[in-house]
Design an enzyme around this catalytic site. Structure first.
Site, PDB file in Angstrom:
ATOM      1  N   HIS A  43       0.813  -1.222   0.000  1.00 20.06           N
ATOM      2  CA  HIS A  43       0.000   0.000   0.000  1.00 20.06           C
ATOM      3  C   HIS A  43       0.847   1.273   0.000  1.00 20.06           C
ATOM      4  O   HIS A  43       0.500   2.258   0.649  1.00 20.06           O
ATOM      5  CB  HIS A  43      -0.954   0.006   1.205  1.00 20.06           C
ATOM      6  N   ASP A  87      -0.805  -4.982   6.091  1.00 16.80           N
ATOM      7  CA  ASP A  87      -1.774  -5.872   5.446  1.00 16.80           C
ATOM      8  C   ASP A  87      -1.474  -6.071   3.963  1.00 16.80           C
ATOM      9  O   ASP A  87      -0.800  -5.255   3.335  1.00 16.80           O
ATOM     10  CB  ASP A  87      -3.192  -5.290   5.588  1.00 16.80           C
ATOM     11  N   GLU A  88      -1.981  -7.150   3.441  1.00 19.41           N
ATOM     12  CA  GLU A  88      -2.062  -7.395   1.996  1.00 19.41           C
ATOM     13  C   GLU A  88      -0.757  -7.163   1.228  1.00 19.41           C
ATOM     14  O   GLU A  88      -0.715  -6.370   0.303  1.00 19.41           O
ATOM     15  CB  GLU A  88      -3.150  -6.500   1.376  1.00 19.41           C
ATOM     16  N   VAL A  89       0.291  -7.856   1.604  1.00 17.82           N
ATOM     17  CA  VAL A  89       1.533  -7.721   0.834  1.00 17.82           C
ATOM     18  C   VAL A  89       1.575  -8.813  -0.233  1.00 17.82           C
ATOM     19  O   VAL A  89       1.462 -10.000   0.066  1.00 17.82           O
ATOM     20  CB  VAL A  89       2.776  -7.855   1.741  1.00 17.82           C
TER      21      VAL A  89
END
Ligand SMILES: *[C@@H]1O[C@H](CO)[C@@H](O)[C@H](O)[C@H]1NC(C)=O
Ligand SMILES: *[C@@H]1O[C@H](CO)[C@@H](O)[C@H](O)[C@H]1NC(C)=O
Ligand SMILES: *[C@@H]1O[C@H](CO)[C@@H](O)[C@H](O)[C@H]1NC(C)=O
Length: 536
Positions: free
Chosen positions: A273, A333-335
């Site tokens: 992100h 989050d969300e790598v």
């Protein structure tokens, strides 16, 4: 007068028999009643139908003789006086009452010194409110308790059709069930002008929320104007002149929040992100490769360069100086590992470190460094659940935010708390998802302690957050999309666990929505019908 006659037309419409009862999809219109209902529902409340008139114009808020005094309470007196007696438009000036006892004073007693204080996770918000003519009393340990009590007091006031301001004889002993009651705003997918951030802080105060989780930057834009790295916003904001939060703006938001008993917890989400960071912070992102050549794309913070951590140290030190809250949200989050996998330098580093091909170990390595930086500069942290899911060692005072639905929420809540860590829940409160019709019931029925675990584990659940991710939200629709849907979350997080009747909540949410409209917020309607303040 045009407004009044329009009002008459509406009344006539509803009084005359409506012709379409049998039409599929027909919903009976509801005229929202204003009777002084309180949302979120107080922990204990003894109400009577004995009504007092608010003395006009002499009603006043005062401090008790041994009370602490401070600007937080002074300004709240002014705000709530204006909210209660705000008179314009359709709202007629209140008329004096005959033959009724009058309430002429609310005397406020603050026990702890409150000058210059900021709210924290440990703050007491307890208060006791007694409404009895001629003088009511509001007693609280802290200014925060006074703020919650004044909100309750203002909600107890209602207006008769002929314009009298009434309040029923009432005693309330109230405190929040959970200490962390947050709203997440995302100011990266779209920029949200200060005006709407403040409107949302007002709405939060009206619903007794106490944490503004500011997801301030993300892939799409970097509107935070950093002092140490001014290029981040100069090159990463949608528009570095207009779509920007300057240091003064941030101070303004923090002070506005403080005066309403709201903590501001900023989120600087890494290593994923971070696309918008690239232009302003050369070398921070990982170069992606096609075979042996860089393909010109970049993704995620580069975990193998020491300079990455130097940059994060500088930035987080600044964040610590700017935001007074003890907590910072560090994301995690969300790598996606594809770019890291493509990069030959990272492959080499993985070998050196003995990580094999397990890229989650590399992620752990990165996150561990960031958490250690945060600890070393004196900030506790909140992280998204992946940090824990991936096995990163976190400090004991870490707060883990559970947001996914897979693994199932109860499984994850049990797992986090079994490690002795505190949890906040947001999985069931993604209010950015919308659908046709009324959906507040599904937010209302989500219970954060609904998992198998010991009492100690249950006690580690410190609250939750309603999230408003910004892909399809900006200043034009933020308030309407969040409110009053977030009021359902507000009640779940404040009121007692056994406050679960939807029928009961429906009338409170109705009145609360109408109250927010009266206070100038574009809170959306919940059903066909009308609220008498929606013509302004
Ligand atoms: C206040 O009292 C009136 C009657 O005087 C009653 O209709 C109303 O429901 C009461 N409001 C609350 C919140 O109890
Ligand atoms: C607030 O009141 C509740 C219920 O009486 C009590 O359990 C809690 O300890 C109080 N909190 C503080 C900070 O005084
Ligand atoms: C990066 O930091 C580590 C630990 O301090 C050190 O061993 C290493 O030599 C540094 N690498 C470079 C390229 O400076």
């Amino acid at each position: 007068m045009a407004v009044l006659s329009l009002f008459a037309v509406f009344l006539a419409l509803f009084v005359s028999p409506l012709p379409c009862h049998d039409v599929p999809g027909y919903q009976k219109p509801v005229m929202v009643q204003q009777t002084g209902k309180v949302l979120p529902k107080p922990q204990t409340m003894t109400a009577s139908t004995e009504a007092y008139a608010l003395a006009m114009p002499s009603f006043k808020f005062t401090y008790g003789s041994s009370s602490e005094m401070c600007d937080i309470v002074d300004q709240a007196f002014q705000r709530y006086y204006d909210l209660i007696f705000d008179i314009d438009g359709l709202r007629k000036a209140p008329v004096a009452s005959k033959d009724m006892s009058e309430l002429n004073t609310l005397q406020v007693m603050v026990k702890e010194p409150c000058t210059g204080v900021y709210p924290s996770l440990e703050s007491s918000e307890n208060y006791t409110l007694t409404v009895a003519a001629p003088m009511g009393t509001l007693v609280a340990d802290s200014a925060w308790g006074v703020l919650r009590g004044l909100e309750t007091f203002s909600q107890l006031v209602y207006r008769t059709d002929n314009g009298m301001m009434l309040i029923n004889k009432t005693t309330i002993d109230d405190f929040p069930r959970f200490a962390h009651r947050g709203i997440l705003l995302d100011t990266s997918r779209h920029f949200i002008p200060l005006k709407y951030i403040k409107q949302n802080l007002d709405a939060m105060a009206y619903n007794k929320f106490n944490v503004f989780h500011w997801h301030i930057v993300d892939d799409q834009s970097f509107p935070y104007q950093s002092v140490v790295f001014p290029d981040l916003s100069a090159k990463g904001a949608f528009n570095p002149y207009t779509h920007l939060y300057t240091q003064d703006d941030i101070k303004d938001v923090i002070e506005y929040s403080r005066l309403r008993g709201i903590r501001v917890v900023p989120e600087f989400d890494t290593p994923g992100h971070t696309a918008s960071w690239g232009a302003g912070l050369p070398g921070f992102l990982t170069p992606c490769y096609d075979g042996t050549t860089p393909n010109g794309k970049y993704y995620a913070a580069n975990p193998i360069r020491n300079t990455t951590y130097d940059m994060m140290t500088k930035l987080l030190k600044e964040v610590k100086d700017v935001f007074p809250d003890k907590y910072v949200h560090l994301g995690g989050d969300e790598v996606n590992f594809n770019c890291w996998k493509s990069n030959p330098d990272i492959t080499k580093f993985m070998e050196t470190m003995g990580f094999g091909t397990d890229y989650s170990k590399l992620e752990q390595y990165y996150i561990k460094n960031i958490l250690d930086i945060s600890t070393s500069i004196g900030r506790n942290y909140i992280v998204w659940q992946e940090v824990l899911d991936n096995g990163v060692q976190v400090a004991k005072d870490t707060v883990v935010e559970v947001w996914k639905s897979n693994p199932a929420v109860p499984t994850e809540m049990a797992r986090v708390t079994a490690k002795g860590l505190r949890a906040i829940l947001s999985s069931c409160w993604y209010l950015n998802y919308i659908s046709y019709g009324t959906d507040w019931g599904k937010y209302y029925t989500c219970e954060p302690q609904d998992f198998t675990g010991t009492q100690e584990q249950k006690d580690l659940v410190i609250g939750g957050e309603a999230c408003m991710w910004g892909e399809y939200v900006d200043g034009t629709n933020l308030i309407a999309r969040l409110w009053p849907r977030a009021s359902a979350v507000a009640e779940r997080l404040w009121s007692a666990k056994d406050v679960t009747s939807m029928a009961d909540a429906a009338v409170r949410i109705d009145e609360q929505r109408c109250r927010m409209v009266r206070r100038g917020l574009n809170a959306e309607p919940l059903h066909p019908g009308f609220c008498q303040f929606e013509y302004d």
